[in-house]
Design an enzyme around this catalytic site. Sequence first.
Site, PDB file in Angstrom:
ATOM      1  N   LEU A  64       0.917  -1.132   0.000  1.00 52.54           N
ATOM      2  CA  LEU A  64       0.000   0.000   0.000  1.00 52.54           C
ATOM      3  C   LEU A  64       0.962   1.188   0.000  1.00 52.54           C
ATOM      4  CD1 LEU A  64      -2.392  -1.400   2.752  1.00 52.54           C
ATOM      5  CD2 LEU A  64      -2.684  -1.491   0.272  1.00 52.54           C
ATOM      6  N   ARG A  65       0.577   2.317  -0.487  1.00 54.12           N
ATOM      7  CA  ARG A  65       1.566   3.399  -0.566  1.00 54.12           C
ATOM      8  C   ARG A  65       1.323   4.492   0.465  1.00 54.12           C
ATOM      9  NH1 ARG A  65       5.385   0.448  -2.952  1.00 54.12           N
ATOM     10  NH2 ARG A  65       4.958   0.021  -5.152  1.00 54.12           N
ATOM     11  N   ASN A  95       7.839  -0.641   3.191  1.00 54.85           N
ATOM     12  CA  ASN A  95       8.616   0.363   2.435  1.00 54.85           C
ATOM     13  C   ASN A  95       7.781   1.567   2.008  1.00 54.85           C
ATOM     14  OD1 ASN A  95       7.186  -1.067   0.462  1.00 54.85           O
ATOM     15  ND2 ASN A  95       8.822  -0.985  -1.059  1.00 54.85           N
ATOM     16  N   ASP A 155      11.565  -5.595   2.525  1.00 48.35           N
ATOM     17  CA  ASP A 155      11.233  -5.845   1.114  1.00 48.35           C
ATOM     18  C   ASP A 155      11.422  -4.621   0.223  1.00 48.35           C
ATOM     19  OD1 ASP A 155      10.206  -7.573  -1.014  1.00 48.35           O
ATOM     20  OD2 ASP A 155       8.721  -5.989  -1.119  1.00 48.35           O
ATOM     21  N   HIS A 182      13.657 -10.472   1.082  1.00 44.66           N
ATOM     22  CA  HIS A 182      13.742 -10.150  -0.344  1.00 44.66           C
ATOM     23  C   HIS A 182      15.160 -10.572  -0.746  1.00 44.66           C
ATOM     24  CE1 HIS A 182      13.349  -7.166  -3.841  1.00 44.66           C
ATOM     25  NE2 HIS A 182      14.642  -7.474  -3.826  1.00 44.66           N
ATOM     26  N   ASP A 309       2.593  -9.512  -4.179  1.00 43.64           N
ATOM     27  CA  ASP A 309       3.555  -8.423  -4.406  1.00 43.64           C
ATOM     28  C   ASP A 309       2.881  -7.277  -5.179  1.00 43.64           C
ATOM     29  OD1 ASP A 309       5.796  -6.881  -4.280  1.00 43.64           O
ATOM     30  OD2 ASP A 309       7.105  -8.231  -5.403  1.00 43.64           O
ATOM     31  N   HIS A 313       1.978   1.769  -8.880  1.00 42.68           N
ATOM     32  CA  HIS A 313       2.830   2.918  -9.169  1.00 42.68           C
ATOM     33  C   HIS A 313       2.059   3.937  -9.993  1.00 42.68           C
ATOM     34  CE1 HIS A 313       6.559   1.488  -7.502  1.00 42.68           C
ATOM     35  NE2 HIS A 313       6.398   0.318  -8.107  1.00 42.68           N
TER      36      HIS A 313
HETATM   37  O1  DOR Z   1       8.743  -5.041  -8.060  1.00 41.27           O
HETATM   38  C1  DOR Z   1       8.826  -4.720  -6.884  1.00 41.27           C
HETATM   39  N1  DOR Z   1       8.166  -3.646  -6.395  1.00 41.27           N
HETATM   40  N2  DOR Z   1       9.599  -5.432  -6.071  1.00 41.27           N
HETATM   41  C2  DOR Z   1       9.872  -5.052  -4.818  1.00 41.27           C
HETATM   42  O2  DOR Z   1      10.591  -5.738  -4.148  1.00 41.27           O
HETATM   43  C3  DOR Z   1       9.326  -3.781  -4.290  1.00 41.27           C
HETATM   44  C4  DOR Z   1       8.099  -3.393  -4.993  1.00 41.27           C
HETATM   45  C5  DOR Z   1       7.653  -1.992  -4.743  1.00 41.27           C
HETATM   46  O3  DOR Z   1       7.655  -1.541  -3.586  1.00 41.27           O
HETATM   47  O4  DOR Z   1       7.260  -1.318  -5.697  1.00 41.27           O
HETATM   48 ZN    ZN Z   2      10.530  -7.734  -2.865  1.00 40.77          ZN
END
Ligand code: DOR
Ligand code: ZN
Length: 430
Positions: A64-65, A95, A155, A182, A309, A313
């Site tokens: 989630l962002r 992250n 991750d 990861h 995963d 974006h």
């Molecule tokens: O493709 C990925 N996107 N791999 C990751 O390990 C992190 C993730 C992201 O946070 O966008």
């Molecule tokens: Zn990852």
Amino acid sequence: MSLDHSKTLIAGATLPDGTRTDLLLADGAILETGSLDGRHEGVERVDADGLIALPGLVDLHTHLREPGREDAETVLTGSRAAAAGGFTAILAMANTNPVTDTAEAAERILDLGRTAGLVDVQPVGAVTKQLAGEELAELGLMARSRAQVKVFSDDGKCVHDARVMRRALEYVKAFGGVVSQHAQDPHLAPYTSCCHEGEISGRLGLPGWPGVAEEVIVARDVMLARHTGSRVHVAHVSTAGSVEVIRWAKAQGIAVTAEVTPHHLLLTTDLLAGYDPTYKVNPPLRPAEDVEALRVALSDGTIDAVATDHAPHARHDKEHAFVDAAFGMLGLETSLQVVATVMVENGLLDWSGVARVMSQAPARIAGLDGHGGSLRAGEPANLTLVDPSVQVVVDRDASASLSRNNPWHERKLTGRVVASFLRGARTYGS
Ligand code: DOR
Ligand code: ZN
């Protein structure tokens, strides 16, 4: 007669083992199962003829962002996408900005999830402060917080220093936690590497990401798990070599578990030939031999779980030249369909197997109470209804996610989530 909305009768559903049953949901739980028709008039009724009832899906790996990039996803929009995908619980990766590396940050994610109220949002804690790989984050405080964090991961980054990984494993052992790794040796595959290393990376002129960069970390970590007697989980396994190591480690009785993503079960390296950044993901898409090994490993239990995963974006981060675009693809709304298409249709898993790899195993790995059940009376009413008989063409604009980086757009996949229920309340479907 007015309807009693506190109860729901799901009529004529098929359980993963193939038996047909009604399910009466009341007070957040499954009150009764069996043949209940006629006995519960005046309650809300869902006709589940031809639908499979699965225990609510659990995702070990969602990005989630929020906080930080609410233009790409929020806890609420990610929760909507999760419910639409059949999930009742998701683990939110650390992250974000700021990173989930304190008890306070973890509790904030938990609270945002509760406010959204569509799935249980369980925060993952960072292993190291700021994901920098150096100093351990507040693991104990996060574990003792209201969020009761049990899964820790940097991750996006690998906990590459063996000494730091060893200490993290020792630390989480005390409270039954797990480190989700990861696996990417940053010396063998720097974080700019974006294409499986092989003939194709040479031909396309893209920085190569060799499978061995994953495998050496998996091999090291299973030995650290053996040494510490602690539990390690391998995130997004992508190579046949990693599968071999995990198979060996499990045979030794080492406490290792592993997940595979839907995209690594179906998409292959050759998709990169058009330089479309939609297919840029970390770890990268691999050749067909690896994909085949991952399917077999998921089928035979070497790989325990499917995890999305889900990595939303914003357009302005993804629509760039391939080398400059962000890593990651959407996954929450399509993962069950990909698993049905790849695993069920090919006879590699039956629906009990799907319940195992998408609900029961991930709930057990994460230590999540109330999820990953078996739809028996007395359990919390966390479940999803799936129509296995339809084929659906994915439309990225029909997504509940705020982002559109969907690698499945215009692909035909099998199955459709019809409804999801969290503690008896409908969270998706009309
Ligand atoms: O493709 C990925 N996107 N791999 C990751 O390990 C992190 C993730 C992201 O946070 O966008
Ligand atoms: Zn990852």
